[in-house]
Enzyme design. Structure first.
Site, PDB file in Angstrom:
ATOM      1  N   ASN A  14     -26.403  22.127  39.872  1.00 48.80           N
ATOM      2  CA  ASN A  14     -26.489  23.439  39.228  1.00 48.80           C
ATOM      3  C   ASN A  14     -25.132  24.146  39.258  1.00 48.80           C
ATOM      4  O   ASN A  14     -24.757  24.835  38.301  1.00 48.80           O
ATOM      5  CB  ASN A  14     -27.549  24.300  39.908  1.00 48.80           C
ATOM      6  CG  ASN A  14     -28.942  24.030  39.373  1.00 48.80           C
ATOM      7  OD1 ASN A  14     -29.188  24.152  38.177  1.00 48.80           O
ATOM      8  ND2 ASN A  14     -29.853  23.646  40.250  1.00 48.80           N
ATOM      9  N   ILE A  92     -32.389  29.508  55.548  1.00 46.52           N
ATOM     10  CA  ILE A  92     -33.225  30.701  55.475  1.00 46.52           C
ATOM     11  C   ILE A  92     -32.355  31.878  55.905  1.00 46.52           C
ATOM     12  O   ILE A  92     -31.819  31.899  57.011  1.00 46.52           O
ATOM     13  CB  ILE A  92     -34.467  30.578  56.370  1.00 46.52           C
ATOM     14  CG1 ILE A  92     -35.366  29.450  55.850  1.00 46.52           C
ATOM     15  CG2 ILE A  92     -35.238  31.904  56.398  1.00 46.52           C
ATOM     16  CD1 ILE A  92     -36.576  29.177  56.719  1.00 46.52           C
ATOM     17  N   LEU A  93     -32.197  32.853  55.036  1.00 45.66           N
ATOM     18  CA  LEU A  93     -31.258  33.955  55.258  1.00 45.66           C
ATOM     19  C   LEU A  93     -31.916  35.082  56.042  1.00 45.66           C
ATOM     20  O   LEU A  93     -33.102  35.358  55.881  1.00 45.66           O
ATOM     21  CB  LEU A  93     -30.765  34.473  53.901  1.00 45.66           C
ATOM     22  CG  LEU A  93     -30.048  33.419  53.046  1.00 45.66           C
ATOM     23  CD1 LEU A  93     -29.875  33.909  51.626  1.00 45.66           C
ATOM     24  CD2 LEU A  93     -28.702  33.060  53.665  1.00 45.66           C
ATOM     25  N   ASN A 107     -31.408  33.081  43.070  1.00 48.73           N
ATOM     26  CA  ASN A 107     -31.738  31.736  43.545  1.00 48.73           C
ATOM     27  C   ASN A 107     -32.529  31.013  42.469  1.00 48.73           C
ATOM     28  O   ASN A 107     -33.193  31.649  41.641  1.00 48.73           O
ATOM     29  CB  ASN A 107     -32.577  31.823  44.836  1.00 48.73           C
ATOM     30  CG  ASN A 107     -32.892  30.449  45.410  1.00 48.73           C
ATOM     31  OD1 ASN A 107     -32.000  29.612  45.550  1.00 48.73           O
ATOM     32  ND2 ASN A 107     -34.147  30.209  45.739  1.00 48.73           N
ATOM     33  N   HIS A 109     -35.499  28.012  42.206  1.00 54.20           N
ATOM     34  CA  HIS A 109     -36.472  27.298  43.037  1.00 54.20           C
ATOM     35  C   HIS A 109     -37.221  26.298  42.163  1.00 54.20           C
ATOM     36  O   HIS A 109     -37.658  26.644  41.049  1.00 54.20           O
ATOM     37  CB  HIS A 109     -37.446  28.297  43.668  1.00 54.20           C
ATOM     38  CG  HIS A 109     -38.423  27.641  44.597  1.00 54.20           C
ATOM     39  ND1 HIS A 109     -38.055  27.179  45.836  1.00 54.20           N
ATOM     40  CD2 HIS A 109     -39.747  27.352  44.455  1.00 54.20           C
ATOM     41  CE1 HIS A 109     -39.114  26.640  46.428  1.00 54.20           C
ATOM     42  NE2 HIS A 109     -40.153  26.733  45.610  1.00 54.20           N
ATOM     43  N   SER A 136     -37.991  28.171  38.651  1.00 56.44           N
ATOM     44  CA  SER A 136     -37.954  29.630  38.529  1.00 56.44           C
ATOM     45  C   SER A 136     -36.625  30.160  39.036  1.00 56.44           C
ATOM     46  O   SER A 136     -36.175  29.783  40.122  1.00 56.44           O
ATOM     47  CB  SER A 136     -39.072  30.272  39.364  1.00 56.44           C
ATOM     48  OG  SER A 136     -40.336  29.709  39.082  1.00 56.44           O
ATOM     49  N   ASP A 145     -38.486  32.748  48.889  1.00 54.09           N
ATOM     50  CA  ASP A 145     -38.877  32.369  47.528  1.00 54.09           C
ATOM     51  C   ASP A 145     -39.864  33.365  46.922  1.00 54.09           C
ATOM     52  O   ASP A 145     -40.692  33.003  46.073  1.00 54.09           O
ATOM     53  CB  ASP A 145     -39.496  30.955  47.499  1.00 54.09           C
ATOM     54  CG  ASP A 145     -38.526  29.892  48.007  1.00 54.09           C
ATOM     55  OD1 ASP A 145     -37.320  30.031  47.742  1.00 54.09           O
ATOM     56  OD2 ASP A 145     -38.976  28.938  48.660  1.00 54.09           O
ATOM     57  N   GLU A 174     -33.497  23.285  34.989  1.00 56.07           N
ATOM     58  CA  GLU A 174     -32.688  24.137  35.871  1.00 56.07           C
ATOM     59  C   GLU A 174     -31.309  24.371  35.264  1.00 56.07           C
ATOM     60  O   GLU A 174     -30.786  25.489  35.262  1.00 56.07           O
ATOM     61  CB  GLU A 174     -32.540  23.483  37.249  1.00 56.07           C
ATOM     62  CG  GLU A 174     -33.800  23.448  38.084  1.00 56.07           C
ATOM     63  CD  GLU A 174     -33.565  22.802  39.445  1.00 56.07           C
ATOM     64  OE1 GLU A 174     -32.399  22.459  39.750  1.00 56.07           O
ATOM     65  OE2 GLU A 174     -34.546  22.632  40.176  1.00 56.07           O
TER      66      GLU A 174
END
Length: 212
Positions: A14, A92-93, A107, A109, A136, A145, A174
Site C-alpha cells: 500500500n 496496537i496504539l 488506516n 483494514h 475499509s 479498527d 486496497e
C-alpha cells in the site's frame, strides 16, 4: 502540499501505491517520511528507492508501549505531518498516541468493517461461509479498527477460494481506495467531526461511502 508520514511493519505494498501517486502529483500531498518498527521491513527499501526519508524505531528498544509511542510521536512530529497513514503497521496504539493524531490518522483494514476486526480476516470470512469480503479505510480512534469508515471496496468469495486467493483479490482493491481517500484528505474534502467521517461537508454513512 500536505505532508504525509507513513507507518509500516512489512512489505509495504500500500505504501508503494502512495509513493507512486505522490511522485506523479496525483495524491495532493507528499510522502515526506516512512517509519517502521522493523528494520527488515521491505517497505523501507521501497521508500529509499523513491528517495523518501526513512527511519526505524524498534519497539524492542522500549520497556513498555507508552514509552515507545512517546518516542514514535516525537519522531513523527519532527517531520511536521498533516496526515499520518498506517499501512500495515502492526502495533496496537496507545490512547494518548491516537488522541495526539485524532482526525489526521488513517488506516486500511482488510475486511468490511465492522466485521472481522483484528487479525486473520480473510480466513475468518472463508470459515464463516461469507460470499463477500473486502477492505475499509477508516479514521483511527481509540477503539481497535473501530474508527469511522470513509470508504469500502467489496470482492466476492467463491467456493474453493483459499486465504491467499482472497487476500490477493482484496489487496487489488486496497491499492485503489487507499490513495483515493488520502487524496480526499489532502484536498481538504475529508474531515472527521464528532466521531464521524465527513466528505464535501456531508456526513458519511456509518458503513462507509459507496464512491466518489
Amino acid at each position: 502540499m500536505k505532508r504525509i508520514v507513513v507507518l509500516i511493519s512489512g512489505n509495504g505494498s500500500n505504501l508503494q501505491t502512495l509513493l507512486d501517486q505522490s511522485a506523479a502529483g496525483q495524491l495532493g500531498g507528499e510522502v515526506v517520511a516512512v517509519v517502521s518498527n522493523k528494520a527488515e521491513a521491505y517497505g523501507l527499501e521501497r521508500a529509499r528507492i523513491a528517495g523518501t526519508t526513512t527511519a526505524v524505531l524498534s519497539n524492542k528498544d522500549y520497556g513498555d508501549r507508552d514509552s515507545f509511542d512517546a518516542a514514535l510521536m516525537q519522531l513523527i512530529d519532527s517531520h511536521e505531518p498533516d496526515l499520518v497513514v498506517l499501512a500495515g503497521f502492526m502495533r496496537i496504539l496507545t490512547p494518548g498516541f491516537v488522541r495526539h493524531y485524532q482526525g489526521r490518522m488513517l488506516n486500511i483494514h482488510p475486511s468490511l468493517l465492522p466485521r472481522y476486526q483484528g487479525l486473520h480476516t480473510h480466513q475468518r470470512a472463508i470459515e464463516a461461509g461469507d460470499t463477500e469480503h473486502g477492505c475499509s479505510v477508516h479514521f483511527v480512534t481509540e477503539e481497535l479498527d473501530g474508527g469511522p469508515v470513509v470508504l469500502q471496496a467489496r470482492v466476492p468469495i467463491f467456493a474453493g477460494d483459499d486465504e491467499a486467493t482472497v487476500a490477493g483479490r482484496v489487496q487489488v482493491q486496497e491499492h485503489a481506495i487507499y490513495p483515493l481517500v488520502v487524496r480526499w484528505f489532502c484536498e481538504g474534502r475529508l474531515t472527521m467531526q464528532q466521531e464521524q467521517a465527513w466528505l464535501d461537508g456531508v456526513p458519511l454513512p456509518a458503513q462507509g461511502h459507496a464512491g466518489e
